[in-house]
Design an enzyme around this catalytic site. Structure first.
Site, PDB file in Angstrom:
ATOM      1  N   LYS A 135       8.203  -0.966   9.186  1.00 24.59           N
ATOM      2  CA  LYS A 135       8.676  -0.723  10.565  1.00 24.59           C
ATOM      3  C   LYS A 135       7.697  -1.305  11.579  1.00 24.59           C
ATOM      4  O   LYS A 135       8.094  -1.950  12.543  1.00 24.59           O
ATOM      5  CB  LYS A 135       8.840   0.788  10.822  1.00 24.59           C
ATOM      6  CG  LYS A 135       9.880   1.458   9.941  1.00 24.59           C
ATOM      7  CD  LYS A 135      10.063   2.927  10.289  1.00 24.59           C
ATOM      8  CE  LYS A 135       8.821   3.771  10.065  1.00 24.59           C
ATOM      9  NZ  LYS A 135       8.373   3.848   8.664  1.00 24.59           N
ATOM     10  N   ARG A 193      -5.786   4.333   6.809  1.00 22.29           N
ATOM     11  CA  ARG A 193      -5.289   5.618   7.300  1.00 22.29           C
ATOM     12  C   ARG A 193      -5.543   6.714   6.274  1.00 22.29           C
ATOM     13  O   ARG A 193      -5.371   6.504   5.082  1.00 22.29           O
ATOM     14  CB  ARG A 193      -3.776   5.502   7.578  1.00 22.29           C
ATOM     15  CG  ARG A 193      -3.496   4.844   8.907  1.00 22.29           C
ATOM     16  CD  ARG A 193      -2.051   4.457   9.097  1.00 22.29           C
ATOM     17  NE  ARG A 193      -1.072   5.472   8.724  1.00 22.29           N
ATOM     18  CZ  ARG A 193       0.236   5.326   8.935  1.00 22.29           C
ATOM     19  NH1 ARG A 193       0.705   4.237   9.516  1.00 22.29           N
ATOM     20  NH2 ARG A 193       1.080   6.262   8.540  1.00 22.29           N
ATOM     21  N   ARG A 245      -3.066  -1.430   2.932  1.00 18.01           N
ATOM     22  CA  ARG A 245      -2.862  -1.481   4.387  1.00 18.01           C
ATOM     23  C   ARG A 245      -4.166  -1.164   5.130  1.00 18.01           C
ATOM     24  O   ARG A 245      -4.846  -0.192   4.841  1.00 18.01           O
ATOM     25  CB  ARG A 245      -1.798  -0.478   4.827  1.00 18.01           C
ATOM     26  CG  ARG A 245      -1.797  -0.365   6.356  1.00 18.01           C
ATOM     27  CD  ARG A 245      -0.592   0.287   6.942  1.00 18.01           C
ATOM     28  NE  ARG A 245      -0.269   1.566   6.382  1.00 18.01           N
ATOM     29  CZ  ARG A 245       0.867   2.197   6.644  1.00 18.01           C
ATOM     30  NH1 ARG A 245       1.769   1.628   7.422  1.00 18.01           N
ATOM     31  NH2 ARG A 245       1.115   3.359   6.109  1.00 18.01           N
ATOM     32  N   ARG A 260      12.778  11.577  13.370  1.00 17.41           N
ATOM     33  CA  ARG A 260      12.516  11.690  11.943  1.00 17.41           C
ATOM     34  C   ARG A 260      13.229  12.880  11.340  1.00 17.41           C
ATOM     35  O   ARG A 260      13.136  13.104  10.134  1.00 17.41           O
ATOM     36  CB  ARG A 260      11.035  11.905  11.785  1.00 17.41           C
ATOM     37  CG  ARG A 260      10.343  10.887  10.926  1.00 17.41           C
ATOM     38  CD  ARG A 260       8.935  11.388  10.748  1.00 17.41           C
ATOM     39  NE  ARG A 260       8.126  10.552   9.935  1.00 17.41           N
ATOM     40  CZ  ARG A 260       7.542   9.450  10.354  1.00 17.41           C
ATOM     41  NH1 ARG A 260       7.733   9.007  11.573  1.00 17.41           N
ATOM     42  NH2 ARG A 260       6.770   8.791   9.533  1.00 17.41           N
ATOM     43  N   ARG A 303       4.870  12.014   1.549  1.00 18.01           N
ATOM     44  CA  ARG A 303       5.582  11.457   2.713  1.00 18.01           C
ATOM     45  C   ARG A 303       6.945  10.898   2.298  1.00 18.01           C
ATOM     46  O   ARG A 303       7.928  11.036   3.024  1.00 18.01           O
ATOM     47  CB  ARG A 303       4.728  10.370   3.384  1.00 18.01           C
ATOM     48  CG  ARG A 303       3.557  10.956   4.182  1.00 18.01           C
ATOM     49  CD  ARG A 303       2.512   9.911   4.516  1.00 18.01           C
ATOM     50  NE  ARG A 303       3.023   8.842   5.328  1.00 18.01           N
ATOM     51  CZ  ARG A 303       2.438   7.646   5.466  1.00 18.01           C
ATOM     52  NH1 ARG A 303       1.307   7.396   4.814  1.00 18.01           N
ATOM     53  NH2 ARG A 303       2.973   6.729   6.227  1.00 18.01           N
TER      54      ARG A 303
HETATM   55  P1  G5P Z   1       4.067   6.870  11.042  1.00 17.82           P
HETATM   56  O1  G5P Z   1       2.859   6.206  11.544  1.00 17.82           O
HETATM   57  O2  G5P Z   1       5.343   6.736  11.760  1.00 17.82           O
HETATM   58  P2  G5P Z   1       5.478   6.097   8.626  1.00 17.82           P
HETATM   59  O3  G5P Z   1       5.217   6.936   7.444  1.00 17.82           O
HETATM   60  O4  G5P Z   1       6.829   6.239   9.180  1.00 17.82           O
HETATM   61  O5  G5P Z   1       4.210   6.414   9.538  1.00 17.82           O
HETATM   62  P3  G5P Z   1       4.234   3.716   8.236  1.00 17.82           P
HETATM   63  O6  G5P Z   1       3.399   4.288   7.116  1.00 17.82           O
HETATM   64  O7  G5P Z   1       3.562   3.452   9.536  1.00 17.82           O
HETATM   65  O8  G5P Z   1       5.445   4.588   8.420  1.00 17.82           O
HETATM   66  P4  G5P Z   1       5.651   1.222   8.361  1.00 17.82           P
HETATM   67  O9  G5P Z   1       5.308   1.131   9.807  1.00 17.82           O
HETATM   68  O10 G5P Z   1       7.091   1.337   7.983  1.00 17.82           O
HETATM   69  O11 G5P Z   1       4.875   2.378   7.644  1.00 17.82           O
HETATM   70  O12 G5P Z   1       5.066  -0.012   7.566  1.00 17.82           O
HETATM   71  P5  G5P Z   1       4.008  -1.166   8.001  1.00 17.82           P
HETATM   72  O13 G5P Z   1       2.748  -0.544   8.471  1.00 17.82           O
HETATM   73  O14 G5P Z   1       4.673  -2.179   8.846  1.00 17.82           O
HETATM   74  O15 G5P Z   1       3.788  -1.838   6.559  1.00 17.82           O
HETATM   75  C1  G5P Z   1       3.106  -1.131   5.551  1.00 17.82           C
HETATM   76  C2  G5P Z   1       2.103  -2.089   4.860  1.00 17.82           C
HETATM   77  O16 G5P Z   1       2.839  -3.069   4.145  1.00 17.82           O
HETATM   78  C3  G5P Z   1       1.167  -2.872   5.820  1.00 17.82           C
HETATM   79  O17 G5P Z   1      -0.090  -3.071   5.181  1.00 17.82           O
HETATM   80  C4  G5P Z   1       1.900  -4.211   5.981  1.00 17.82           C
HETATM   81  O18 G5P Z   1       1.003  -5.291   6.322  1.00 17.82           O
HETATM   82  C5  G5P Z   1       2.463  -4.377   4.579  1.00 17.82           C
HETATM   83  N1  G5P Z   1       3.667  -5.185   4.500  1.00 17.82           N
HETATM   84  C6  G5P Z   1       4.722  -5.222   5.346  1.00 17.82           C
HETATM   85  N2  G5P Z   1       5.638  -6.105   4.901  1.00 17.82           N
HETATM   86  C7  G5P Z   1       5.140  -6.621   3.730  1.00 17.82           C
HETATM   87  C8  G5P Z   1       5.604  -7.581   2.784  1.00 17.82           C
HETATM   88  O19 G5P Z   1       6.688  -8.157   2.936  1.00 17.82           O
HETATM   89  N3  G5P Z   1       4.800  -7.823   1.704  1.00 17.82           N
HETATM   90  C9  G5P Z   1       3.600  -7.208   1.513  1.00 17.82           C
HETATM   91  N4  G5P Z   1       2.875  -7.501   0.431  1.00 17.82           N
HETATM   92  N5  G5P Z   1       3.119  -6.303   2.397  1.00 17.82           N
HETATM   93  C10 G5P Z   1       3.878  -6.021   3.473  1.00 17.82           C
HETATM   94  O20 G5P Z   1       3.798   8.436  10.883  1.00 17.82           O
HETATM   95  C11 G5P Z   1       2.613   8.939  10.334  1.00 17.82           C
HETATM   96  C12 G5P Z   1       2.640  10.452  10.351  1.00 17.82           C
HETATM   97  O21 G5P Z   1       2.711  10.907  11.707  1.00 17.82           O
HETATM   98  C13 G5P Z   1       3.545  12.070  11.817  1.00 17.82           C
HETATM   99  C14 G5P Z   1       3.899  12.451  10.394  1.00 17.82           C
HETATM  100  O22 G5P Z   1       2.922  13.341   9.906  1.00 17.82           O
HETATM  101  C15 G5P Z   1       3.833  11.108   9.660  1.00 17.82           C
HETATM  102  O23 G5P Z   1       3.623  11.255   8.266  1.00 17.82           O
HETATM  103  N6  G5P Z   1       4.734  11.735  12.618  1.00 17.82           N
HETATM  104  C16 G5P Z   1       5.746  12.585  12.883  1.00 17.82           C
HETATM  105  N7  G5P Z   1       5.981  13.869  12.530  1.00 17.82           N
HETATM  106  C17 G5P Z   1       7.130  14.422  12.942  1.00 17.82           C
HETATM  107  N8  G5P Z   1       8.055  13.774  13.669  1.00 17.82           N
HETATM  108  C18 G5P Z   1       7.868  12.485  14.051  1.00 17.82           C
HETATM  109  N9  G5P Z   1       8.812  11.825  14.771  1.00 17.82           N
HETATM  110  C19 G5P Z   1       6.665  11.836  13.659  1.00 17.82           C
HETATM  111  N10 G5P Z   1       6.180  10.588  13.841  1.00 17.82           N
HETATM  112  C20 G5P Z   1       5.008  10.538  13.200  1.00 17.82           C
HETATM  113 MG    MG Z   2       4.086   2.290  11.132  1.00 20.26          MG
END
Ligand code: G5P
Ligand code: MG
Length: 225
Positions: free
Chosen positions: A19, A162, A126, A92, A173
């Site tokens: 995302k 993180r 990451r 979420r 998660r």
């Molecule tokens: P976050 O911060 O919202 P998540 O769990 O939804 O966290 P996250 O972990 O941030 O999502 P993402 O953004 O979907 O993941 O993914 P990203 O960071 O872009 O990519 C992940 C990794 O893969 C990176 O290293 C990237 O470079 C790599 N990557 C991407 N594409 C590729 C690819 O094609 N190939 C390869 N090899 N690598 C790739 O929420 C965190 C916490 O905050 C709270 C909760 O506790 C949550 O757990 N929170 C909430 N709680 C309640 N309600 C809400 N609305 C909340 N929002 C946050």
């Molecule tokens: Mg993210």
């Protein structure tokens, strides 16, 4: 040209589905503000604000921050936006989706569908730049590595891992995502605004997202041009 001032969108997908990565490409292409709930919470944790201190207890264990706290926090944030926006990480839960819909009828909901096995494999590599939310991958897949290992490309400041990217927390998660966030996808499907994008890599997913958005925000390609 600018995207409509009122263009309102969300990006959904499991933790680690890309995302943040895809959002960065969207806001580099269209004039939308990226509002990431996770990035905003991590900034507040770093600054030791009261919301940061409260949220930290939940985030460390991979749990969700309570709905009432999140709804107030994000709706306040959206009031500060000066253009259309792309929400990432919110809503979420179904309660969050309903609360948001009462205030903002969205134009589009994008959902990234990436297999969990791929996610688990990439998350351990990451690294993030906390102040900006810029995200990198320092793994063997050589996807989006920083130019200098351990350093942010723009500021040269150090990257960090993180706390909630530990394998046991990621598992939790993903479980919570299945239980709590899948109903959000159904919520937007019922509203008729859901678009889903499947793939193993962000490079595979991005052109499909771009095609879709171009149809919604016509002739507004690139801020960069
Ligand atoms: P976050 O911060 O919202 P998540 O769990 O939804 O966290 P996250 O972990 O941030 O999502 P993402 O953004 O979907 O993941 O993914 P990203 O960071 O872009 O990519 C992940 C990794 O893969 C990176 O290293 C990237 O470079 C790599 N990557 C991407 N594409 C590729 C690819 O094609 N190939 C390869 N090899 N690598 C790739 O929420 C965190 C916490 O905050 C709270 C909760 O506790 C949550 O757990 N929170 C909430 N709680 C309640 N309600 C809400 N609305 C909340 N929002 C946050
Ligand atoms: Mg993210």
């Amino acid at each position: 040209m600018m995207a409509s001032k009122f263009f309102k969108s969300v990006i959904l997908g499991p933790p680690g589905s890309g995302k943040g990565t895809i959002s960065a490409r969207i806001v580099n292409t269209f004039n939308l503000e990226h509002v990431s709930s996770g990035d905003r919470l991590r900034q507040n944790i770093k600054e030791r604000t009261s919301i940061g201190l409260e949220a930290e207890k939940y985030i460390k264990g991979g749990k969700l921050v309570p709905d009432d706290v999140m709804i107030k926090f994000i709706c306040e944030d959206l009031k500060q936006t000066k253009s259309g926006w792309l929400l990432d990480g919110f809503p979420r839960t179904e309660a969050q989706a309903q609360a948001l819909w009462e205030i903002h009828k969205l134009d589009i909901a994008l959902n990234l569908v990436v297999p969990y096995s791929v996610i688990i494999d990439r998350i351990k590599d990451r690294w993030v730049h906390l102040p900006s939310g810029r995200v990198y991958n320092q793994g063997s897949a050589s996807f989006n590595p920083p130019k200098i290992r351990g350093k942010d490309d723009v500021t040269g400041e150090p990257l960090v891992q993180r706390d909630d990217d530990k394998p046991e927390v990621i598992k939790k998660r993903l479980e919570l995502y299945d239980q709590m966030t899948k109903p959000v996808i159904e919520f937007y499907r019922r509203k008729g605004i859901l678009h889903e994008f499947t793939g193993n890599t962000s490079d595979e997913i991005w052109p499909k997202v771009l095609d879709c958005l171009v149809a919604y925000i016509p002739l507004q390609i690139t801020k960069r041009a």
